[in-house]
Design a protein around this motif. Structure first.
Motif, mmCIF file in Angstrom:
data_model
loop_
_atom_site.group_PDB
_atom_site.id
_atom_site.type_symbol
_atom_site.label_atom_id
_atom_site.label_comp_id
_atom_site.label_asym_id
_atom_site.label_seq_id
_atom_site.Cartn_x
_atom_site.Cartn_y
_atom_site.Cartn_z
ATOM 1 N N MET A 1 0.862 -1.169 0.000
ATOM 2 C CA MET A 1 0.000 0.000 0.000
ATOM 3 C C MET A 1 0.902 1.222 0.000
ATOM 4 O O MET A 1 2.055 1.155 0.379
ATOM 5 C CB MET A 1 -0.891 0.013 1.248
ATOM 6 C CG MET A 1 -1.871 -1.148 1.297
ATOM 7 S SD MET A 1 -2.851 -1.138 2.805
ATOM 8 C CE MET A 1 -3.748 0.398 2.628
ATOM 9 N N GLU B 1 0.897 3.663 1.945
ATOM 10 C CA GLU B 1 1.190 4.144 3.291
ATOM 11 C C GLU B 1 1.800 3.053 4.171
ATOM 12 O O GLU B 1 1.516 3.007 5.354
ATOM 13 C CB GLU B 1 -0.095 4.681 3.936
ATOM 14 C CG GLU B 1 -0.692 5.875 3.239
ATOM 15 C CD GLU B 1 0.200 7.106 3.317
ATOM 16 O OE1 GLU B 1 0.814 7.345 4.372
ATOM 17 O OE2 GLU B 1 0.300 7.820 2.308
ATOM 18 N N THR B 2 2.616 2.195 3.624
ATOM 19 C CA THR B 2 3.217 1.145 4.444
ATOM 20 C C THR B 2 4.414 1.695 5.205
ATOM 21 O O THR B 2 5.074 2.623 4.774
ATOM 22 C CB THR B 2 3.649 -0.062 3.601
ATOM 23 O OG1 THR B 2 4.590 0.359 2.629
ATOM 24 C CG2 THR B 2 2.465 -0.734 2.944
ATOM 25 N N ARG B 3 4.645 1.085 6.361
ATOM 26 C CA ARG B 3 5.778 1.437 7.207
ATOM 27 C C ARG B 3 6.562 0.177 7.532
ATOM 28 O O ARG B 3 6.056 -0.939 7.399
ATOM 29 C CB ARG B 3 5.293 2.065 8.518
ATOM 30 C CG ARG B 3 4.560 3.366 8.316
ATOM 31 C CD ARG B 3 4.207 3.986 9.641
ATOM 32 N NE ARG B 3 2.987 3.372 10.167
ATOM 33 C CZ ARG B 3 2.615 3.432 11.446
ATOM 34 N NH1 ARG B 3 3.371 4.029 12.330
ATOM 35 N NH2 ARG B 3 1.492 2.878 11.833
ATOM 36 N N PHE C 1 -1.379 1.576 13.799
ATOM 37 C CA PHE C 1 -1.700 0.440 12.944
ATOM 38 C C PHE C 1 -3.117 -0.016 13.236
ATOM 39 O O PHE C 1 -3.594 0.071 14.369
ATOM 40 C CB PHE C 1 -0.728 -0.730 13.189
ATOM 41 C CG PHE C 1 0.674 -0.466 12.730
ATOM 42 C CD1 PHE C 1 1.022 -0.603 11.399
ATOM 43 C CD2 PHE C 1 1.648 -0.064 13.631
ATOM 44 C CE1 PHE C 1 2.315 -0.359 10.970
ATOM 45 C CE2 PHE C 1 2.949 0.178 13.219
ATOM 46 C CZ PHE C 1 3.284 0.042 11.885
ATOM 47 N N ASP C 2 -3.782 -0.534 12.230
ATOM 48 C CA ASP C 2 -5.116 -1.093 12.400
ATOM 49 C C ASP C 2 -4.961 -2.431 13.122
ATOM 50 O O ASP C 2 -4.378 -3.361 12.560
ATOM 51 C CB ASP C 2 -5.773 -1.292 11.035
ATOM 52 C CG ASP C 2 -7.143 -1.947 11.106
ATOM 53 O OD1 ASP C 2 -7.598 -2.308 12.211
ATOM 54 O OD2 ASP C 2 -7.765 -2.110 10.042
ATOM 55 N N GLN D 1 -0.511 -2.491 6.734
ATOM 56 C CA GLN D 1 0.153 -1.190 6.743
ATOM 57 C C GLN D 1 1.662 -1.326 6.910
ATOM 58 O O GLN D 1 2.344 -0.346 7.164
ATOM 59 C CB GLN D 1 -0.424 -0.342 7.883
ATOM 60 C CG GLN D 1 -1.905 -0.057 7.722
ATOM 61 C CD GLN D 1 -2.487 0.501 9.006
ATOM 62 O OE1 GLN D 1 -2.547 -0.174 10.022
ATOM 63 N NE2 GLN D 1 -2.899 1.757 8.936
#
Length: 135
Positions: free
Chosen positions: A22, A24-26, A75-76, A83
């Protein structure tokens, strides 16, 4: 009972780490890597040593704490890996460090049980998920 400890690829960890990319990945947090390795290692030790078992209460408590940390970090908690960038290399490195620490490559029975007991006595994250099985 002499069984060889088998720490195959982290199937659960790999599926978590292999989430679709995605924008917005970290980076996967170190505490998440540690938790995945601890859970997998504790399960593998318990499966390979009849004298040890995974402590279900400790696992639930560790999971709740982990989800709280992930949520606090944005994070979700329902799908934190969505994410995150893949952490497969880091997971493998931490797993290998654990294997090397206890010389578990090809180890069986007594060595596996000794590794689990050492983790328990050291109070490590892995050890905190294990209990001795009453004889």
């Amino acid at each position: 009972m002499s069984s060889v400890v088998k720490f195959g690829p982290f199937a659960a960890a790999a599926s978590l780490a292999a989430a679709p990319a995605m924008s917005e990945t970290r980076m996967m947090p170190d505490y998440f890597v540690s938790a995945l390795v601890a859970t997998s290692a504790a399960q593998a030790l318990a499966l390979s040593c009849a004298e040890l078992s995974v402590d279900p209460v400790a696992v639930v408590q560790a999971s709740e704490a982990l989800l709280g940390k992930l949520e606090a970090d944005g994070f979700d908690p329902n799908d934190p890996s969505a994410q995150m960038e893949s952490g497969e290399d880091r997971l493998s490195a931490v797993q290998q460090a654990f294997m090397d620490k206890h010389q578990l490559e090809g180890a069986s029975g007594d060595a596996v049980c000794a590794a689990g007991r050492a983790e328990m006595s050291e109070g490590t994250e892995i050890g905190s998920l294990l209990v001795e099985v009453p004889k």
